[in-house]
Scaffold this motif. Structure first.
Motif, PDB file in Angstrom:
ATOM      1  N   GLY A 111      -6.868   3.992   1.171  1.00 30.46           N
ATOM      2  CA  GLY A 111      -6.726   3.428  -0.161  1.00 30.46           C
ATOM      3  C   GLY A 111      -5.341   3.720  -0.721  1.00 30.46           C
ATOM      4  O   GLY A 111      -4.615   4.598  -0.237  1.00 30.46           O
ATOM      5  N   GLU A 112      -4.968   2.981  -1.742  1.00 33.99           N
ATOM      6  CA  GLU A 112      -3.640   3.168  -2.336  1.00 33.99           C
ATOM      7  C   GLU A 112      -3.476   4.586  -2.876  1.00 33.99           C
ATOM      8  O   GLU A 112      -2.447   5.227  -2.671  1.00 33.99           O
ATOM      9  N   MET A 113      -4.494   5.085  -3.583  1.00 35.72           N
ATOM     10  CA  MET A 113      -4.395   6.428  -4.159  1.00 35.72           C
ATOM     11  C   MET A 113      -4.345   7.490  -3.055  1.00 35.72           C
ATOM     12  O   MET A 113      -3.593   8.463  -3.142  1.00 35.72           O
ATOM     13  N   GLY A 114      -5.157   7.293  -2.009  1.00 35.65           N
ATOM     14  CA  GLY A 114      -5.150   8.248  -0.912  1.00 35.65           C
ATOM     15  C   GLY A 114      -3.822   8.270  -0.188  1.00 35.65           C
ATOM     16  O   GLY A 114      -3.305   9.348   0.148  1.00 35.65           O
ATOM     17  N   MET A 115      -3.245   7.097   0.055  1.00 33.26           N
ATOM     18  CA  MET A 115      -1.951   7.044   0.733  1.00 33.26           C
ATOM     19  C   MET A 115      -0.855   7.611  -0.140  1.00 33.26           C
ATOM     20  O   MET A 115       0.068   8.276   0.351  1.00 33.26           O
ATOM     21  N   ASP A 116      -0.941   7.379  -1.448  1.00 36.37           N
ATOM     22  CA  ASP A 116       0.023   7.995  -2.364  1.00 36.37           C
ATOM     23  C   ASP A 116      -0.075   9.520  -2.302  1.00 36.37           C
ATOM     24  O   ASP A 116       0.939  10.222  -2.325  1.00 36.37           O
ATOM     25  N   ALA A 117      -1.310  10.034  -2.222  1.00 33.07           N
ATOM     26  CA  ALA A 117      -1.497  11.481  -2.128  1.00 33.07           C
ATOM     27  C   ALA A 117      -0.936  12.020  -0.814  1.00 33.07           C
ATOM     28  O   ALA A 117      -0.307  13.089  -0.777  1.00 33.07           O
ATOM     29  N   LEU A 118      -1.159  11.284   0.277  1.00 31.74           N
ATOM     30  CA  LEU A 118      -0.629  11.704   1.574  1.00 31.74           C
ATOM     31  C   LEU A 118       0.889  11.697   1.547  1.00 31.74           C
ATOM     32  O   LEU A 118       1.537  12.621   2.055  1.00 31.74           O
ATOM     33  N   TRP A 119       1.475  10.684   0.952  1.00 33.31           N
ATOM     34  CA  TRP A 119       2.935  10.590   0.843  1.00 33.31           C
ATOM     35  C   TRP A 119       3.493  11.746   0.025  1.00 33.31           C
ATOM     36  O   TRP A 119       4.500  12.355   0.386  1.00 33.31           O
ATOM     37  N   SER A 120       2.833  12.066  -1.073  1.00 39.08           N
ATOM     38  CA  SER A 120       3.315  13.144  -1.945  1.00 39.08           C
ATOM     39  C   SER A 120       3.151  14.512  -1.292  1.00 39.08           C
ATOM     40  O   SER A 120       3.979  15.405  -1.499  1.00 39.08           O
ATOM     41  N   ALA A 121       2.070  14.697  -0.525  1.00 40.45           N
ATOM     42  CA  ALA A 121       1.803  16.001   0.075  1.00 40.45           C
ATOM     43  C   ALA A 121       2.714  16.294   1.262  1.00 40.45           C
ATOM     44  O   ALA A 121       2.975  17.454   1.576  1.00 40.45           O
ATOM     45  N   ALA A 122       3.198  15.247   1.937  1.00 37.70           N
ATOM     46  CA  ALA A 122       4.070  15.458   3.091  1.00 37.70           C
ATOM     47  C   ALA A 122       5.414  15.991   2.623  1.00 37.70           C
ATOM     48  O   ALA A 122       6.091  15.358   1.812  1.00 37.70           O
ATOM     49  N   THR A 123       5.807  17.144   3.146  1.00 35.95           N
ATOM     50  CA  THR A 123       7.086  17.741   2.744  1.00 35.95           C
ATOM     51  C   THR A 123       8.254  17.179   3.538  1.00 35.95           C
ATOM     52  O   THR A 123       9.405  17.336   3.152  1.00 35.95           O
ATOM     53  N   VAL A 124       7.972  16.548   4.668  1.00 39.99           N
ATOM     54  CA  VAL A 124       9.002  15.899   5.479  1.00 39.99           C
ATOM     55  C   VAL A 124       8.497  14.509   5.837  1.00 39.99           C
ATOM     56  O   VAL A 124       7.379  14.351   6.317  1.00 39.99           O
ATOM     57  N   LYS A 125       9.341  13.508   5.583  1.00 37.26           N
ATOM     58  CA  LYS A 125       8.978  12.134   5.912  1.00 37.26           C
ATOM     59  C   LYS A 125      10.118  11.504   6.720  1.00 37.26           C
ATOM     60  O   LYS A 125      11.288  11.649   6.349  1.00 37.26           O
ATOM     61  N   LEU A 126       9.759  10.819   7.806  1.00 40.52           N
ATOM     62  CA  LEU A 126      10.725  10.093   8.623  1.00 40.52           C
ATOM     63  C   LEU A 126      10.375   8.614   8.587  1.00 40.52           C
ATOM     64  O   LEU A 126       9.249   8.225   8.899  1.00 40.52           O
ATOM     65  N   LEU A 127      11.336   7.798   8.204  1.00 33.93           N
ATOM     66  CA  LEU A 127      11.145   6.355   8.136  1.00 33.93           C
ATOM     67  C   LEU A 127      12.057   5.726   9.180  1.00 33.93           C
ATOM     68  O   LEU A 127      13.285   5.815   9.077  1.00 33.93           O
ATOM     69  N   GLY A 128      11.464   5.100  10.178  1.00 32.05           N
ATOM     70  CA  GLY A 128      12.234   4.567  11.286  1.00 32.05           C
ATOM     71  C   GLY A 128      12.421   3.071  11.227  1.00 32.05           C
ATOM     72  O   GLY A 128      12.288   2.422  10.178  1.00 32.05           O
ATOM     73  N   ALA A 129      12.716   2.496  12.366  1.00 34.13           N
ATOM     74  CA  ALA A 129      13.051   1.081  12.457  1.00 34.13           C
ATOM     75  C   ALA A 129      11.809   0.213  12.273  1.00 34.13           C
ATOM     76  O   ALA A 129      10.692   0.616  12.563  1.00 34.13           O
ATOM     77  N   GLY A 130      12.054  -1.004  11.775  1.00 29.75           N
ATOM     78  CA  GLY A 130      11.006  -2.020  11.758  1.00 29.75           C
ATOM     79  C   GLY A 130      10.070  -1.990  10.581  1.00 29.75           C
ATOM     80  O   GLY A 130       8.959  -2.524  10.671  1.00 29.75           O
TER      81      GLY A 130
END
Length: 599
Positions: free
Chosen positions: A460-479
């Protein structure tokens, strides 16, 4: 501001051209004079050079070096000139390369100084604070200090995340998720490893190396790697409590429900019914096959009686109320529940979660304390064993939390959990809520998704927002092709000032003025067009940075790993062929140094 232009008219331009030519001639003559004298002196023909003047320039151009350095072979003179040219050109080239790289690096992103905490010295200091076993040791292997993320562009250094970080990686297919993230994490792990995947590539590359560290457990109920069944896991082992039974029921429900934040009546009722049945089977020492029989026959009173015998009267009454309800409602609830656990109707899958007297049992509480490896392989789509995979993965990570609490708060060495294809084969419904908690317990979780939208479809949008906020390191790659998401990332990266010149020509000459405007550091189109093998790093408390991933096949020792991977891939092909022809597999028991399961 306004300043006069040095090239405002023709006379000025001619004057500067003359100055430039004179400086160039002087620099070349100085190099030739010094180099020739150096060559003469070093070859033993004296250190006396010709006069340093314009006449010498003309003689050198017309007569050559023989008249200027008498008795010195021309080869020695030219050799000295060349040697001096090389000595001066090398540092100039290094300086030019440094400024070229600085000019080529995107402005507005984090540099070495801002990322000091993730550079080798900073991450080593952090590792000594987090891992008591490292205290007192002078030299540490880099992999003992943190997880390798990649190299800061354009020319390093390497960056690592600490073992209290939890990571979320978003990359399109074939953008380097396996070669640059999943495989290196497994190969470099210091403690126990958990990997989920719907392909055999990571398994084939890493299995040989992980066998050197401990027992390799392969949970492959659908034949992704065509591994023989050499283990079993007690599906009902965590269901002796209402919480454990409800969690397992939630994993099966999530495997068929795309958005766990939106549960209709049938999904919620099916989860409640499954919770009661899992609890009854665990407390009553019944098998998973018995549980499937109860689902097939709602009129069977056995689970209600088992719950009453266990003292769970309220749970028994609730289950009985469901059974005695309207036939249409009861049948709808039971049919929904049957659909969620449909994968267990496959005898091949059922055998992996049913006690096998001749095979060792996988125990999550033992696994997290060693250096063993657990591969969880499952297909996605129809017939997927995603509910079972999520159950065993969740049980293992929860066992890590319990072990960490007994150790004083943190696992040492840490547990590495690489949840590749998490949205397809490992749908842990409350993963966003658990994410930050895992990091504080020494459970290093890496979740790999193809896009932000894929995660939102599952949690869900809220769950994914929570996962995004909780991750202390995020890598965004190609595509990354989601326009809205890429625009948000561009906004997060921020803007920087761009200096724009304006030339004004008038009767009094030419003047140049400058103005400043705000421009996105990385516009959406550049984020979408990130080259394969690079990633945008978003770390808590640090400006975004651009890094190059470090694929496993470019690292030292890749040759031996590649050879072992080819052998394992050939073995997978052979096992697949045998399965197609109906040849039975031998069932070897797991082996490894110091394994508590051996024998």
């Amino acid at each position: 501001m306004t300043s006069p232009s040095p090239g405002g008219d023709l006379n000025t331009q001619v004057s500067w051209a003359i100055v430039g030519i004179a400086v160039t001639v002087l620099a070349v003559f100085t190099l030739a004079w010094t180099g020739g004298t150096l060559g003469s002196g070093l070859t033993g023909h004296g250190w006396q050079g010709p006069p340093f003047g314009l006449s010498t320039v003309g003689r050198l151009a017309s007569d050559g070096p023989g008249q200027l350095w008498p008795g010195t072979p021309p080869a020695a003179v030219y050799g000295g000139m060349l040697a001096l040219l090389v000595l001066l050109a090398l540092p100039c080239a290094l300086v030019a390369r440094y400024f070229f790289h600085r000019a080529g690096a995107p402005k507005g992103l984090a540099g070495r100084r801002e990322l000091a905490a993730m550079c080798p010295k900073g991450i080593e200091a952090r590792a000594r604070e987090l891992r008591p076993t490292l205290k007192g040791r002078e030299q540490l292997h880099p992999d003992e200090t943190g997880n390798l993320l990649g190299d800061l562009t354009p020319n390093g250094p390497e960056l690592r995340s600490s073992y209290e970080d939890v990571e979320l990686d978003l990359m399109a297919p074939r953008a380097g998720k396996s070669t640059g993230i999943a495989i290196p994490r497994v190969l470099r792990a210091q403690g126990a490893v958990l990997l989920t995947s719907n392909k055999s590539d990571v398994y084939a590359v890493t299995r040989g190396e992980r066998e050197k560290e401990g027992v390799v457990w392969t949970f492959d109920p659908q034949g992704i790697a065509h591994s023989p069944r050499a283990m079993w896991w007690n599906l009902l082992g965590e269901c002796h409590t209402i919480e454990g039974a409800r969690r397992l029921a939630g994993h099966f429900v999530a495997s068929v429900n795309d958005d766990t934040a939106k549960k209709d009546f049938w999904i919620s009722a099916a989860q409640n019914t499954l919770t009661a049945l899992f609890l009854a089977a665990a407390r009553g020492r019944a098998s998973v096959a018995d549980l499937l029989g109860w689902l097939a026959d709602p009129a069977d009173r056995t689970p209600v009686d088992l719950l009453r015998d266990a003292g769970l009267v309220a749970m028994a009454e609730q289950l009985q109320g469901t059974v005695r309800g309207a036939v249409e409602t009861r049948d709808g609830i039971y049919e929904t529940a049957r659909q969620t656990v449909a994968c267990l109707l496959d005898p091949e899958i059922l055998a992996w979660v049913t006690p096998q007297p001749d095979l060792p049992e996988f125990r999550p509480d033992v696994h997290v304390l060693g250096t063993d490896t657990l591969y969880l392989l499952s297909k996605d789509g129809g017939g997927s064993a995603a509910g079972v995979i999520a159950g065993i993965a969740d049980a293992t990570m929860r066992a890590g939390v319990v072990a960490a609490e007994r150790m004083g708060g943190r696992l040492d060495p840490p547990l590495t959990a690489v949840l590749d294809e998490a949205a397809n084969v490992c749908r842990i419904s409350d993963l966003p809520d658990l994410y930050s908690h895992f990091g504080s317990r020494g459970i290093n979780v890496v979740t790999l998704l193809q896009s932000y939208r894929q995660g939102a479809r599952v949690w869900g949008e809220m769950g994914m927002d929570a996962l995004w906020s909780a991750a202390t390191v995020k890598l965004l790659g190609a595509g990354l092709d989601d326009a809205d998401f890429v625009q948000k990332i561009s906004t997060l990266v921020g803007q920087h000032d761009v200096k724009t010149p304006t030339i004004n020509r008038g009767k009094e000459g030419t003047t140049r003025s400058y103005s400043f405007r705000q421009e996105a550091v990385l516009p959406p189109d550049k984020i979408r067009a990130l080259p394969k093998g690079t990633a945008l790093l978003l770390a808590t408390g640090i400006r975004p940075a651009l890094i190059r991933l470090r694929p496993w096949y470019k690292e030292p020792g890749a040759g031996a790993i590649s050879a072992a991977a080819k052998a394992e891939a050939a073995a997978i092909t052979e096992r697949a062929a045998r399965r197609l022809t109906g040849v039975s597999f031998q069932k070897p028991a797991p082996a490894g140094p110091g394994s508590p399961y051996r024998g």
